[in-house]
Design an enzyme around this catalytic site. Sequence first.
Site, short mmCIF file in Angstrom:
data_model
loop_
_atom_site.label_atom_id
_atom_site.label_comp_id
_atom_site.label_asym_id
_atom_site.label_seq_id
_atom_site.Cartn_x
_atom_site.Cartn_y
_atom_site.Cartn_z
N ASP A 123 0.67 -1.22 0.05
CA ASP A 123 -0.01 -0.08 0.06
C ASP A 123 0.83 1.19 -0.12
OD1 ASP A 123 -1.72 -1.99 0.32
OD2 ASP A 123 -3.17 -0.87 1.56
N SER A 522 -9.56 1.41 3.60
CA SER A 522 -8.65 0.25 2.86
C SER A 522 -9.35 0.37 1.36
CB SER A 522 -8.78 -1.05 3.64
OG SER A 522 -8.52 -2.06 2.89
#
Length: 619
Positions: A123, A522
């Site tokens: 990420d 997320s």
Amino acid sequence: MPAYRSKTSTAGRNMAGARSLWRATGMKDEDFSKPIIAVVNSFTQFVPGHVHLKDLGQLVAREIEAAGGVAKEFNTIAVDDGIAMGHDGMLYSLPSRDIIADSVEYMVNAHCADAMVCISNCDKITPGMLMAAMRLNIPVVFVSGGPMEAGKTRLANPVTKTIEFKKLDLVDAMVIAADDKYSDADVAEVERSACPTCGSCSGMFTANSMNCLTEALGLSLPGNGTVVATHADREQLFKRAGRRIVELARRYYEQDDERVLPRSVGFKAFENAMTLDIAMGGSTNTILHLLAIAQEAGIDFTMADIDRLSRVVPQLCKVAPNTNKYHIEDVHRAGGIMAILGELDRAGRLHTDAPTVHAPTLGDALAQWDITRTQDEAVRHFYMAGPAGIPTQVAFSQNTRWPSLDLDRAEGCIRSVEHAFSKEGGLAVLRGNIALDGCVVKTAGVDESIHVFEGTAHVTESQDEAVENILADKVKAGDIVIVRYEGPKGGPGMQEMLYPTSYIKSKGLGKACALLTDGRFSGGTSGLSIGHCSPEAAAGGAIGLVQNGDRIRIDIPNRTIDVLVSDEELARRRAEQDAKGWKPAKPRPRKVSAALKAYAKLVMSADKGAVRDLSLLDD
């Protein structure tokens, strides 16, 4: 003609000491006339997306040296958002992006490297390295570790009791674990099946979204975002990246070709990347990261540009978590990112004159790599690379092929504009009196029945409180859960809200509730989840003025979000809050380290990419 940066530490009598140290690393006389290429790895045993990268830096290094360069590898940190989630570890995730960017800058500038190959995956690592690449502005090629294969299992439907085959990912494990209708045995089965291989989580979550966007930015090779980590074809991407970077370095330092520099991609490439993001329904985190990367590049790319594009770009691809039918491995079978870009090109939505690291222009790249127009059978063979369904942590360990390509542009994973999943794209920017500088929503994951939603504010002062209230059934249908003081400054660190949104879904409220936060989500989040509310509460944003029971109206088609309270009442509340100070109304048992406090002092709100306010450093 620019001089090789490495000459600063390798040329001249005065650098005898430095050369002596270089020799101690293995360099020989003939190496001092070659470009020094930094191999920026992010191997760690903490993160499944990076656990297989240990030997891949040396794989790239061997190709660099075979092509006439000198390769020197170093590592950055990497935080696993899924493991850090749901506790104070998540406070460190977004700040790690800046630490990664800084660490790459420190190493490359301290040792005067001429160019880089960035081996990223998860990420914050890809955006952190992209920020560094733009900051340094030296030749670079990105190559990611690749996506995880989707999990697969057979599970009893808790309602019908029939056994169903199910493709899984990390989010399924979270949702099912919070759903009382599933037994402990079911949860254990899903837990063991959801993440079967090394690689970045298998849906269109943040990691995969960012790795796909590097293709659109022109800074990685075709297939970078979609060929699974376990497949032998990905090994060729690493080898090609090693050879390619030496060529790019020579073009810049020996031919003065500035088109190979990362900043040369320009505004057009950022529009291309955001256009792709909207078309594929990527993670909302990509907005945060693209804004930050653009700032490092000195490119004026803003929320206004994202808003403009979101109104005209259709959604051409729908992948988990927005559907349970497709995962990243299915995108690859349909032609990968080059196929989505090809459809956008036919719709007139791309700047095909933007440069890439592997072709003179994006248009040239599409001519070869878009499977609907290419005549190259090797390209078609490449996009048939598929999952093997064998649990493993070993890269390049299988060579399975799909029996056929997915070329169905009417009902397949990737659609033509005429058969788009929706006429408007998968991301939207909303503005209103509660978010004067904007907030973002992944419309790809929102059921159309709640694109216009009016509900009652259920205010919480932290993610922990929100989770507690949802699990205790205090959140009801029609509520809009407010999670504030979780922004970049207020958290600090802008936590992801995957647990509260997953629990809303597990409680059967996915189409009956919304969640609004100055934190973020997320890439695994779906539902009416609105994040990045700017200004954040800690910076005096109006989300800090909302009270329990206030009515809030969300209108995605018209891009608005408002708390239905008079201007006079908001002004009264603001004066009251100014007197109290912009802090959570309830104490939070949260350990904030000195490192996080330093981050909070400089960071700006999400609409600026949560980058540092460098004006605070001016004398």
